[in-house]
Design an enzyme around this catalytic site. Structure first.
Site, PDB file in Angstrom:
ATOM      1  N   ASP A 109       0.858  -1.200   0.000  1.00 39.34           N
ATOM      2  CA  ASP A 109       0.000   0.000   0.000  1.00 39.34           C
ATOM      3  C   ASP A 109       0.886   1.239   0.000  1.00 39.34           C
ATOM      4  O   ASP A 109       2.091   1.143   0.253  1.00 39.34           O
ATOM      5  CB  ASP A 109      -0.907   0.009   1.238  1.00 39.34           C
ATOM      6  N   LYS A 150     -12.451  -0.086 -14.826  1.00 39.79           N
ATOM      7  CA  LYS A 150     -12.879  -1.377 -14.263  1.00 39.79           C
ATOM      8  C   LYS A 150     -13.318  -2.357 -15.362  1.00 39.79           C
ATOM      9  O   LYS A 150     -13.152  -3.571 -15.216  1.00 39.79           O
ATOM     10  CB  LYS A 150     -13.985  -1.154 -13.225  1.00 39.79           C
ATOM     11  N   TYR A 178     -13.790   5.731 -14.093  1.00 41.68           N
ATOM     12  CA  TYR A 178     -13.773   4.565 -13.188  1.00 41.68           C
ATOM     13  C   TYR A 178     -14.393   3.354 -13.907  1.00 41.68           C
ATOM     14  O   TYR A 178     -13.870   2.238 -13.859  1.00 41.68           O
ATOM     15  CB  TYR A 178     -14.558   4.903 -11.920  1.00 41.68           C
TER      16      TYR A 178
HETATM   17  P1  NAD Z   1     -10.133   1.602   0.383  1.00 39.14           P
HETATM   18  O1  NAD Z   1      -9.929   3.049   0.108  1.00 39.14           O
HETATM   19  O2  NAD Z   1     -10.636   1.188   1.719  1.00 39.14           O
HETATM   20  O3  NAD Z   1      -8.791   0.786   0.057  1.00 39.14           O
HETATM   21  C1  NAD Z   1      -8.010   1.068  -1.079  1.00 39.14           C
HETATM   22  C2  NAD Z   1      -6.544   0.971  -0.686  1.00 39.14           C
HETATM   23  O4  NAD Z   1      -5.756   1.166  -1.870  1.00 39.14           O
HETATM   24  C3  NAD Z   1      -6.126   2.068   0.315  1.00 39.14           C
HETATM   25  O5  NAD Z   1      -5.481   1.500   1.427  1.00 39.14           O
HETATM   26  C4  NAD Z   1      -5.187   2.946  -0.497  1.00 39.14           C
HETATM   27  O6  NAD Z   1      -4.157   3.560   0.280  1.00 39.14           O
HETATM   28  C5  NAD Z   1      -4.630   1.941  -1.514  1.00 39.14           C
HETATM   29  N1  NAD Z   1      -4.067   2.611  -2.684  1.00 39.14           N
HETATM   30  C6  NAD Z   1      -4.610   3.648  -3.379  1.00 39.14           C
HETATM   31  N2  NAD Z   1      -3.778   4.009  -4.359  1.00 39.14           N
HETATM   32  C7  NAD Z   1      -2.686   3.201  -4.273  1.00 39.14           C
HETATM   33  C8  NAD Z   1      -1.468   3.124  -5.001  1.00 39.14           C
HETATM   34  N3  NAD Z   1      -1.215   3.942  -6.009  1.00 39.14           N
HETATM   35  N4  NAD Z   1      -0.574   2.165  -4.663  1.00 39.14           N
HETATM   36  C9  NAD Z   1      -0.809   1.323  -3.626  1.00 39.14           C
HETATM   37  N5  NAD Z   1      -1.944   1.376  -2.886  1.00 39.14           N
HETATM   38  C10 NAD Z   1      -2.863   2.311  -3.208  1.00 39.14           C
HETATM   39  O7  NAD Z   1     -11.134   1.101  -0.756  1.00 39.14           O
HETATM   40  P2  NAD Z   1     -11.862  -0.304  -1.031  1.00 39.14           P
HETATM   41  O8  NAD Z   1     -13.307   0.004  -1.137  1.00 39.14           O
HETATM   42  O9  NAD Z   1     -11.400  -1.375  -0.124  1.00 39.14           O
HETATM   43  O10 NAD Z   1     -11.329  -0.563  -2.527  1.00 39.14           O
HETATM   44  C11 NAD Z   1     -10.518  -1.650  -2.885  1.00 39.14           C
HETATM   45  C12 NAD Z   1     -10.803  -2.005  -4.338  1.00 39.14           C
HETATM   46  O11 NAD Z   1     -12.159  -2.426  -4.457  1.00 39.14           O
HETATM   47  C13 NAD Z   1     -10.638  -0.833  -5.312  1.00 39.14           C
HETATM   48  O12 NAD Z   1     -10.013  -1.301  -6.490  1.00 39.14           O
HETATM   49  C14 NAD Z   1     -12.068  -0.420  -5.597  1.00 39.14           C
HETATM   50  O13 NAD Z   1     -12.198   0.205  -6.854  1.00 39.14           O
HETATM   51  C15 NAD Z   1     -12.764  -1.761  -5.536  1.00 39.14           C
HETATM   52  N6  NAD Z   1     -14.203  -1.718  -5.311  1.00 39.14           N
HETATM   53  C16 NAD Z   1     -14.723  -1.210  -4.135  1.00 39.14           C
HETATM   54  C17 NAD Z   1     -16.100  -1.203  -3.953  1.00 39.14           C
HETATM   55  C18 NAD Z   1     -16.733  -0.663  -2.703  1.00 39.14           C
HETATM   56  O14 NAD Z   1     -17.969  -0.517  -2.663  1.00 39.14           O
HETATM   57  N7  NAD Z   1     -15.974  -0.371  -1.652  1.00 39.14           N
HETATM   58  C19 NAD Z   1     -16.949  -1.707  -4.944  1.00 39.14           C
HETATM   59  C20 NAD Z   1     -16.382  -2.218  -6.114  1.00 39.14           C
HETATM   60  C21 NAD Z   1     -15.012  -2.224  -6.277  1.00 39.14           C
END
Ligand code: NAD
Length: 222
Positions: free
Chosen positions: A38, A166, A162
Site C-alpha cells: 500500500d 474497471k 472509473y
Molecule cells: P479503500 O480506500 O478502503 O482501500 C483502497 C486501498 O488502496 C487504500 O489503502 C489505499 O491507500 C490503496 N491505494 C490507493 N492508491 C494506491 C497506489 N497507487 N498504490 C498502492 N496502494 C494504493 O477502498 P476499497 O473500497 O477497499 O477498494 C478496494 C478495491 O475495491 C478498489 O479497487 C475499488 O475500486 C474496488 N471496489 C470497491 C467497492 C466498494 O464498494 N468499496 C466496490 C467495487 C469495487
C-alpha cells in the site's frame, strides 16, 4: 487442510477495506506469508502487525502500484525473500466524486487510468513473469485475482473513467486467464457490489446532495 495452507500471498491496497479483509483472510486460511502492499504506511504497518500476531509471517511494503518499475522490484523482492509467489490479489484502487461525462478533465482521466487500470497491468505482468519461473505446486504455478467492480459490468453514473478502468480490468483478466491457464496460472476477477469502506465513505461525503441516497437505493437491503 485450510484453503491457503502454506502459500505466499501478496495483496495490494491491503491497508484498508477490501484488501485488508483479503490479507487477513489469507492469514486465517493458513498462508505461510502475506505481503501487505500500500502507499498508506500507517495502515499497512498496522495490518501487517495484526497478521503477524496471528502467527503468519507478514511483510509491509510501501509501493505505489502505478509505478511499473517499483512494482517489478516489489515482485522480485518477494520472490527473493520467500522463494515464490503463489497468490496475488491486485486490489488497490481509487474513486472520485461523480462528474458528468462531458466535463471529466484530462488530469482526472489520466490519474484514474494510471491507478485503476495500468497499475493492474504492471502488477499482473510482474506476477506472471515470476509465476512462469517457479515450479508447479499441486498442479499450479500461481493464482491471480483482480478487483474490478460492479462498474466493470454496468455503468457507474458520473464515473466514466472509473467505469472504463474497471471494464479494462476485466479485459486484462480475460486475456491473462486464456493465455496462461495451460501454464498453470489461474486468473480471475471479482466485481464487488457496494461495500462499506473508506473509499465509499469518502466518495459519498464528496458527492453532491442526493448521491448518497441514490446510491443507497441501488442496494436492495438499503
Ligand atoms: P479503500 O480506500 O478502503 O482501500 C483502497 C486501498 O488502496 C487504500 O489503502 C489505499 O491507500 C490503496 N491505494 C490507493 N492508491 C494506491 C497506489 N497507487 N498504490 C498502492 N496502494 C494504493 O477502498 P476499497 O473500497 O477497499 O477498494 C478496494 C478495491 O475495491 C478498489 O479497487 C475499488 O475500486 C474496488 N471496489 C470497491 C467497492 C466498494 O464498494 N468499496 C466496490 C467495487 C469495487
Amino acid at each position: 487442510m485450510r484453503l491457503h495452507e502454506g502459500v505466499v500471498a501478496l495483496v495490494t491496497g491491503a491497508a484498508s477495506g477490501i484488501g485488508r479483509a483479503s490479507a487477513g483472510q489469507f492469514a486465517r486460511e493458513g498462508a505461510r506469508a502475506v505481503v501487505v502492499v500500500d502507499i498508506d504506511e500507517t495502515g499497512g504497518r498496522e495490518v501487517a502487525a495484526e497478521i503477524a500476531r496471528s502467527g503468519c509471517e507478514a511483510l509491509f511494503l510501501r509501493v505505489d502500484v502505478s509505478d511499473a518499475a517499483a512494482v517489478a522490484a516489489l515482485v522480485e523482492h518477494v520472490a527473493d525473500r520467500f522463494g515464490r509467489l503463489d497468490c496475488a490479489h491486485n486490489n488497490a484502487g481509487i474513486s472520485e466524486p461523480p462528474v458528468p461525462f462531458h466535463e471529466l478533465g484530462e488530469a482526472s482521466w489520466q490519474r484514474m487510468l494510471a491507478l485503476n487500470l495500468s497499475s493492474v497491468f504492471w502488477c499482473m505482468q510482474a506476477e506472471i513473469r515470476q509465476m512462469l519461473r517457479q515450479p508447479l505446486v499441486r498442479g499450479r504455478r500461481g493464482v491471480i485475482v483482480n478487483t474490478s467492480s460492479g462498474a466493470g459490468i454496468v455503468p457507474a453514473l458520473g464515473q466514466a473513467h472509473y467505469t472504463a478502468a474497471k471494464h479494462g480490468v476485466l479485459g486484462l483478466t480475460k486475456c491473462a486467464a486464456a493465455e496462461y491457464v495451460s501454464a498453470g496460472i489461474r486468473t480471475n476477477a471479482i466485481c464487488p457490489g457496494l461495500t462499506d469502506t473508506r473509499m465509499v465513505r469518502e466518495f459519498l461525503a464528496a458527492s453532491p446532495p442526493g448521491v448518497a441516497e441514490a446510491v443507497r437505493r441501488t442496494v436492495p437491503g438499503g
